[in-house]
Design a protein around this motif. Structure first.
Motif, PDB file in Angstrom:
ATOM      1  N   ILE A   4      44.385 -25.628 -29.366  1.00 10.17           N
ATOM      2  CA  ILE A   4      45.085 -24.890 -28.419  1.00 10.17           C
ATOM      3  C   ILE A   4      44.588 -24.673 -27.128  1.00 10.17           C
ATOM      4  O   ILE A   4      43.236 -24.424 -27.033  1.00 10.17           O
ATOM      5  CB  ILE A   4      45.211 -23.535 -29.081  1.00 10.17           C
ATOM      6  N   ASP A   5      45.081 -24.751 -25.981  1.00  7.58           N
ATOM      7  CA  ASP A   5      44.784 -24.803 -24.751  1.00  7.58           C
ATOM      8  C   ASP A   5      45.145 -23.194 -24.395  1.00  7.58           C
ATOM      9  O   ASP A   5      46.265 -23.045 -24.147  1.00  7.58           O
ATOM     10  CB  ASP A   5      45.602 -25.876 -23.871  1.00  7.58           C
ATOM     11  N   PRO A   6      43.832 -22.629 -24.239  1.00  5.01           N
ATOM     12  CA  PRO A   6      44.090 -20.904 -23.685  1.00  5.01           C
ATOM     13  C   PRO A   6      45.072 -21.027 -22.393  1.00  5.01           C
ATOM     14  O   PRO A   6      45.416 -19.962 -22.205  1.00  5.01           O
ATOM     15  CB  PRO A   6      42.574 -20.578 -23.370  1.00  5.01           C
ATOM     16  N   LEU A   7      44.836 -21.829 -21.301  1.00  8.85           N
ATOM     17  CA  LEU A   7      45.565 -21.894 -20.212  1.00  8.85           C
ATOM     18  C   LEU A   7      46.981 -21.732 -20.477  1.00  8.85           C
ATOM     19  O   LEU A   7      47.808 -21.068 -19.991  1.00  8.85           O
ATOM     20  CB  LEU A   7      45.098 -22.825 -19.287  1.00  8.85           C
ATOM     21  N   ARG A   8      47.433 -22.803 -21.277  1.00  7.29           N
ATOM     22  CA  ARG A   8      48.988 -23.059 -21.642  1.00  7.29           C
ATOM     23  C   ARG A   8      49.425 -21.955 -22.337  1.00  7.29           C
ATOM     24  O   ARG A   8      50.586 -21.493 -22.301  1.00  7.29           O
ATOM     25  CB  ARG A   8      49.042 -24.447 -22.440  1.00  7.29           C
ATOM     26  N   LEU A   9      48.542 -21.594 -23.405  1.00  2.05           N
ATOM     27  CA  LEU A   9      49.036 -20.345 -24.109  1.00  2.05           C
ATOM     28  C   LEU A   9      49.403 -19.098 -23.231  1.00  2.05           C
ATOM     29  O   LEU A   9      50.156 -18.296 -23.225  1.00  2.05           O
ATOM     30  CB  LEU A   9      47.802 -19.807 -24.904  1.00  2.05           C
ATOM     31  N   GLY A  10      48.470 -18.951 -22.202  1.00  2.00           N
ATOM     32  CA  GLY A  10      48.533 -18.093 -21.158  1.00  2.00           C
ATOM     33  C   GLY A  10      49.958 -18.215 -20.371  1.00  2.00           C
ATOM     34  O   GLY A  10      50.549 -16.824 -20.249  1.00  2.00           O
TER      35      GLY A  10
END
Ligand code: UDP
Length: 234
Positions: free
Chosen positions: A23-29
């Motif tokens: 999971i990419d935290p940036l994408r998630l955000g």
């Protein structure tokens, strides 16, 4: 066409962003803020996420594992993604409920159509984890099933492509985009929109599928508010 209650389907792979796994935290955000805009606009949002960024049952079967065992592992992967999205959504200030087909105490409540609809009406985002709860299915089918159950106006299938094309636009430069297509035509042309189980469920229940580019900021809100950007299958 405006939509008030949507079921958003995200693939697990979409959560990887630029990464190869997980999971990419940036994408998630980014996804969380797209969803927040829609909820702030008064829309009701249910979400089903895949698990392909972590595990797929077929991958296990290819490596000699029992298919059913692998499928349950895939379902657990959807739980991890769902919990990650729940956290990201809560960080934006949204109220979120995690429901699951698999028993997941204390993290999630049991999925029930009535509870899901009640929460949606109360303004919660409802994330439904665990797929259908059965092996040999996919989260595409889970999203179709949940969309029908919660009486969503549409399935919003967020992808990295901005709609359905005559051919794969990443491989064929002459491919053109459909603005709208019927279930029958999409089937006859063999267009890969969702797997056939999911596709059939949508068709039989007259539930439109909206394929759109989830990675362009603002698209989700524009579409639910009536702007036509991707491809609608109906
Ligand atoms: N899965 C399953 N039953 C379901 C939903 C998912 O067995 O109802 C398993 C299956 O092994 C699948 C994996 O979970 O490969 C991950 O889901 P999916 O492939 O749909 O994720 P996506 O491709 O959307 O990331």
């Amino acid at each position: 066409m405006k939509f008030n209650r949507i079921l958003l389907k995200l693939s697990g792979e979409a959560l990887m962003g630029e990464q190869q796994y997980g999971i990419d935290p940036l994408r998630l955000g980014e996804y969380a803020s797209e969803i927040k805009e829609v909820v702030d606009a008064g829309k009701e949002v249910g979400i089903v996420i895949g698990g392909g960024n972590i595990y797929r049952g077929l991958q296990g079967a290819g490596e000699g594992m029992d298919r059913v065992q692998g499928d349950y592992m895939g379902m657990l992967a959807t739980v991890i993604n769902s919990m990650a999205l729940q956290g990201a959504l809560e960080k934006t200030g949204l109220k979120v409920k995690l429901l699951s087909t698999l028993t997941l105490r204390p993290m999630a409540e049991a999925m029930s159509r009535k509870i899901a609809i009640d929460y949606l009406k109360e303004g919660y985002v409802v994330v439904i984890a665990g797929g259908t709860g059965n092996p040999f299915f996919t989260t595409d089918t889970a999203s179709a099933l949940r969309a029908v159950e919660i009486e969503a106006d549409v399935i919003m299938k967020g992808t990295r492509v901005d709609g359905i094309y005559t051919a794969d636009p990443e491989k064929d430069p002459t491919a053109t985009k459909y603005s709208e297509i019927s279930f029958d035509e999409a089937y006859e042309k063999g267009l890969k929109i969702m797997d056939l189980t999911a596709f059939t469920l949508c068709k039989e229940n007259s539930l439109p599928i909206y394929v759109f580019d989830m990675n362009t900021k603002g698209n989700l809100l524009k579409i639910v508010n009536g702007e036509h950007l991707g491809t609608i299958v109906k």
